[in-house]
Design an enzyme around this catalytic site. Structure first.
Site, PDB file in Angstrom:
ATOM      1  N   CYS A 172      53.771  37.300  55.765  1.00 59.91           N
ATOM      2  CA  CYS A 172      52.653  38.232  55.719  1.00 59.91           C
ATOM      3  C   CYS A 172      53.010  39.437  54.836  1.00 59.91           C
ATOM      4  CB  CYS A 172      52.260  38.639  57.140  1.00 59.91           C
ATOM      5  SG  CYS A 172      50.599  39.359  57.261  1.00 59.91           S
TER       6      CYS A 172
ATOM      7  N   HIS B 157      51.481  33.123  59.384  1.00 60.28           N
ATOM      8  CA  HIS B 157      52.584  33.328  60.335  1.00 60.28           C
ATOM      9  C   HIS B 157      53.054  31.972  60.886  1.00 60.28           C
ATOM     10  CE1 HIS B 157      52.419  37.786  60.875  1.00 60.28           C
ATOM     11  NE2 HIS B 157      51.191  37.603  60.431  1.00 60.28           N
TER      12      HIS B 157
ATOM     13  N   GLU C 295      55.652  31.205  62.405  1.00 62.88           N
ATOM     14  CA  GLU C 295      56.419  31.296  63.658  1.00 62.88           C
ATOM     15  C   GLU C 295      55.583  30.957  64.879  1.00 62.88           C
ATOM     16  OE1 GLU C 295      55.053  35.631  62.839  1.00 62.88           O
ATOM     17  OE2 GLU C 295      55.590  33.828  61.716  1.00 62.88           O
TER      18      GLU C 295
END
Length: 609
Positions: free
Chosen positions: A398, A525, A527
């Site tokens: 990001c 993102h 993750e």
């Protein structure tokens, strides 16, 4: 539908989220389908506008819901996809009730906490529990509900009343209450003290909720006389008093519950003993043993602005952990406060400046996570520049991608005033701009949120290969700013490749430096979708690149007109600090905090999913 409620007493941070996730995993291993709900008693509608220092990371779901980080635990443990409605807040409940009142749904009645708020809570739970979250049709068998906060908190009183009513609403055999409490050991006498848990259970019972199981947090395994005393004074069967003592890593918690036959007690309470099977946790057990046996290390420098609170980056840390275990490496995270890399710090605190650069230069890989605001941005750019110029594996997420683009424009294109309109709205060289569809008047829920599709523009790029040569991928987003499409051709002509774009082709999603061993930035993102046993491809690529043969690098440390030569070694040793209890309530007993070693700046992270 069967319901398991997890509450907490005495103090916060005992690990209710990990306990609820572990119970869900255990029931799932018994062949049952499981869903989860998190109740947060704060007045906010969602977690989207809350500072990471206040509440930790904001976890983003596929549907764009900005929710409590515990829902990330649920998704990782159970490998499910939750919805925004799986996170209940006081703000959501009151908002829904007030909207009904404005429509006249209550037919002129006086709208009160009881019954209107409490009924709304119960209706919400019943409705959301029926939403499939595991990709299969039909509702789950069991819904695990975690009540945030601690018993006795004023803000959670309506929820406790509603849940007390709910236990009668669903009837006996359909509701099981697990109370997580603290059993401290006083250093003066070395005795396990049961009074805090006794008082917590007494308060809980006085509010109309009666625990079926006690999950007792303690630094050591509960002694037999301690369990007997708790069973007697808390009116719970002896076999239902469980020990949740400190373990090497959080992945042991489901195994700990299984060994104490917690599943049998829960299934008996829910009248499911004949329906479920013996829990099958073979794969989980193997992964936990691999994790415990990892000895060769990999060091990742985490360069961010919230390094004082590990929960602010909890999903990033879990994703790094998943990837490290998959490559049989013990993860060491070196926390680098971005601001400490900047010239101003050299003038104000030279020791902090040198320490930050030493950590950066000693890492096998560099990760710059997402964030907002201009604090520490120059330091993040310096980290990206160092990784780019010294062939150190780099992953920017990001904002980490955006600053990599800005740094490239400044250093390679010579556009020294290049920046983001987030940092300088009047800049004449905007590399990163505010998205046209964004709102500048409302903060909550106005970003580009949730799962979006990215299409690969270059089939043989590193990112596409990591994703199995897919033509497109779906990842979760949370951002207001994007790379300026008007500058893309200029950046690409200088060697920066935009290998991933959205469906329009005008929104940049993935950047790569083809000449670099591993230099990737992503607008999304990754993750949030990483799982134990199924690590995020990009995190796996970062760790794999960081595990390449170690190199010793001579680097130059920038300072205010001072140039200092620093030897940074990628396989240097860092002292292992003493572990402290983390926010999830489980402390390691092996010198690390549940398997992840960190530098000595006071920030630690657990090894949960």
């Amino acid at each position: 539908m069967k319901y398991v409620l997890v509450t907490g007493g005495v103090v916060s941070g005992l690990g209710k989220g990990v306990t609820a996730s572990s119970i869900g995993l255990l029931l799932q291993a018994c062949g049952l389908r499981v869903t989860s709900i998190k109740i947060d008693p704060y007045l906010n509608t969602d977690a989207g506008t809350m500072s990471p220092f206040e509440h930790g990371e904001v976890f983003v779901l596929d549907d764009g819901g900005e929710v409590d980080l515990d829902l990330g635990n649920y998704e990782r443990f159970l490998d499910i996809k939750l919805t925004r409605d799986n996170n209940i807040t006081t703000g959501k409940i009151y908002q829904s009730v007030i909207e009904k009142e404005r429509r006249g749904d209550y037919l002129g009645k006086t709208v009160q906490v009881v019954p209107h708020i409490t009924d709304a809570i119960q209706d919400w739970i019943e409705r959301v529990a029926k939403i499939p979250v595991d990709g299969k049709e039909g509702p789950a068998d069991v819904c695990v509900i975690e009540l945030g906060g601690t018993i006795g908190d004023i803000e959670s009183m309506p929820f406790i009343e509603a849940l007390g009513q709910f236990s009668y609403r669903v009837g006996p055999g359909n509701f099981c209450l697990v109370h997580v409490s603290l059993v401290p050991i006083l250093n003066v006498v070395g005795e396990q003290k049961t009074k805090p848990t006794q008082h917590s259970v007494r308060q809980l019972r006085g509010l109309g909720l009666f625990p079926n199981l006690l999950a007792c947090r303690c630094s050591k395994e509960l002694e037999a006389n301690t369990k007997a005393k708790l069973a007697q004074f808390c009116h719970v069967p002896l076999s239902n008093v469980l020990t949740l003592h400190d373990v090497p890593n959080i992945w042991h918690i489901p195994l700990l519950l299984k060994d104490q036959k917690a599943h049998e007690a829960i299934l008996k309470t829910l009248n499911l003993p004949g329906v479920a099977t013996e829990p099958n946790l073979k794969e989980w057990t193997v992964r936990t043993k691999i994790y415990d046996k990892c000895h060769e290390t990999v060091r990742i420098a985490m360069v961010g602005k919230y390094t004082g609170l590990s929960d602010a980056y909890v999903s990033v840390l879990k994703a790094l952990l998943h990837a490290s275990v998959a490559h049989n490496r013990k993860l060491i995270v070196d926390w680098v406060p971005a601001g400490d890399l900047e010239d101003d710090t050299y003038a104000e605190d030279p020791n902090a400046f040198r320490a930050a650069w030493s950590l950066l230069k000693g890492a096998n890989g560099v990760l710059v996570p997402g964030g907002f605001g201009d604090r520490g941005v120059q330091g993040k750019m310096l980290a990206a520049k160092y990784a780019r110029e010294h062939n150190v594996p780099y992953l920017g997420i990001c904002l980490g991608m955006q600053i990599a683009v800005i740094e490239f424009a400044r250093s390679v294109l010579g556009l020294h005033d290049a920046t983001s309109t987030e940092f300088d709205p009047e800049t004449k060289t905007p590399c990163v701009i505010f998205m046209p569809e964004g709102s500048k008047t409302h903060m909550g829920g106005t970003m580009r949120l949730g799962s979006r599709t990215t299409y690969f523009q270059v089939s043989d790029c590193k990112s596409a290969k990591l994703y199995g040569n897919a033509s497109s991928i779906d990842e979760r987003h949370r951002h207001r700013y994007e790379v300026n499409p008007d500058m893309v051709s200029q950046l690409e002509s200088a060697g920066l490749s935009f290998v991933g774009k959205d469906e329009t082709g005008s929104r940049m999603e993935i950047i790569e430096l083809p000449s670099h061993p591993f230099f990737i930035g992503v607008q999304f993102h990754p993750e949030f979708k990483s799982r134990p046993g199924k690590p995020s491809p990009l995190f796996s690529g970062l760790i794999e690149a960081a595990c390449e043969p170690k190199r010793t690098v001579m680097g130059t440390m920038p300072s205010n007109n001072h140039t200092k030569s620093i030897h940074g070694t990628y396989n240097g040793h860092s002292p292992i600090p003493k572990a402290h209890q983390n926010g999830n309530g489980f402390k390691s007993s092996n010198g690390s905090l549940n398997g992840i070693y960190t530098n000595a700046n006071g920030v630690y992270v657990d090894g949960s999913c």
